[in-house]
Design an enzyme around this catalytic site. Structure first.
Site, short mmCIF file in Angstrom:
data_model
loop_
_atom_site.label_atom_id
_atom_site.label_comp_id
_atom_site.label_asym_id
_atom_site.label_seq_id
_atom_site.Cartn_x
_atom_site.Cartn_y
_atom_site.Cartn_z
N SER A 284 -8.58 4.51 12.71
CA SER A 284 -7.37 4.51 11.89
C SER A 284 -6.91 5.93 11.62
CB SER A 284 -7.67 3.81 10.57
OG SER A 284 -6.67 4.06 9.61
N TYR B 164 -11.77 2.67 2.65
CA TYR B 164 -11.38 2.16 3.97
C TYR B 164 -11.46 3.27 5.02
CZ TYR B 164 -8.39 0.61 7.80
OH TYR B 164 -7.89 0.31 9.05
#
Length: 326
Positions: free
Chosen positions: A132, A157
């Protein structure tokens, strides 16, 4: 296509669905095994809709399982013929990681470890996995390059995604598994995630509800249309690298207020905006440096934000009867 039996984790998710569908639409001799736990992080009706579309393909096999459960993973897949894993399944969402951190450790840490360990024990030569753009944290240097420091994440995250990259290197170094990590930049498009801003904006605008605009609209995102991301994944599958990490973005950051204007235009309805301060874990700007991806993968995004949002909004309007109930 070299690989004929591909395991796609998170196959009922946004990117997993589009990748699986593309593979089966374009490679008749290829089989996809899709796994997903169909959890309720967002309304599972959308996951079921995606999955029902995939189940129409003869060369698609779906298994409902939680890959963070090692025994369940092995029991269901040990006898399956698999020669490539595309690991897209994860607990997504930056903001939700502030509320439920345990879900991220379970899915993104333990789950990814299980996928990598499965590849080792069952002699699968290559894993392409989702990372990501959030790994870049609050980096001020732009655009974000794969060579930049990524040791200061600002959400749990993001930290789990960076951990995945480190684990991938370990499994490549120790066991020779080919590991290709892809840092996705704000992917959007049809059948997207309802927790994403563009989806919530479209839904609330049509319902006449307020949309929440963070940092008073002073943000930019490198929005990347789903077909460009699928193209990047395919290139990572086909190219023969031992270990690499690539950015998959659009390399054209879009101002949040312009983004909202486009959605208003294509839905033909004005938004009621509620301006709010910056959220914890968020960043001001994302911007992908694609020089490495272009050089080594031949990756060149094609869909502009105008065209991509037009396609998304047209799809939303055509399906609003069930989408507005999500």
């Amino acid at each position: 296509m070299k690989y004929k039996n591909i395991l796609v984790t998170g196959s009922a998710g946004f990117i997993g669905f589009h990748l699986s569908k593309y593979l089966m639409d374009n490679y008749e001799d290829l089989k996809v095994i899709g796994i997903d736990n169909l959890n309720n992080y967002y309304n599972p009706v959308l996951k079921e809709k995606r999955n029902e579309i995939l189940k129409n393909y003869e060369n698609y096999t779906f298994i409902k399982l939680d890959f963070s459960d090692w025994d369940d993973l092995v029991e269901n897949l040990k006898d399956k013929e698999i020669d490539l894993i595309v690991h897209l399944g994860a607990q997504a969402g930056v903001r939700y990681s502030l509320q439920n951190p345990w879900a991220y450790i379970k899915s993104n840490e333990m789950g990814t470890l299980n996928i990598f360990e499965f590849a080792r024990r069952f002699d699968i030569e290559k894993v392409v996995y989702a990372s990501s753009s959030s790994v870049y944290g609050g980096n001020r240097k732009i655009p974000f390059s794969e060579d930049d420091r990524v040791d200061k994440p600002i959400s749990l995250y993001a930290s789990t995604k960076r951990s995945n990259e480190l684990m991938a290197h370990v499994y490549h170094h120790l066991y020779g598994i080919k590991m290709i990590g892809l840092r996705f930049f704000t992917v959007y498009g049809e059948y997207g995630r309802p927790d994403m801003a563009y989806f919530k904006f479209a839904k609330n605008i049509l319902l006449g509800k307020e949309i929440e605009v963070y940092n008073y609209g002073n943000m930019e995102r490198d929005f990347t249309y789903i077909s460009d991301v699928v193209d990047g994944i395919l290139r990572a599958i086909k190219k023969d690298f031992d270990y690499e990490i690539f950015n998959l973005g659009n390399s054209k950051p879009v101002k949040l207020m312009y983004f909202i204007e486009l959605i208003e235009k294509y839905l033909n309805k004005k938004a009621k905006k509620k301006f709010l301060p910056m959220q914890d874990g968020d960043v001001l700007r994302t911007y992908a440096d694609l020089s490495k991806s272009e050089k080594l993968l031949g990756y060149k995004p094609k869909v502009t934000i105008e065209e991509g949002l037009k396609r998304f909004c047209n799809w939303f309007l055509e399906n609003k009867d069930w989408l507005l109930r999500l």
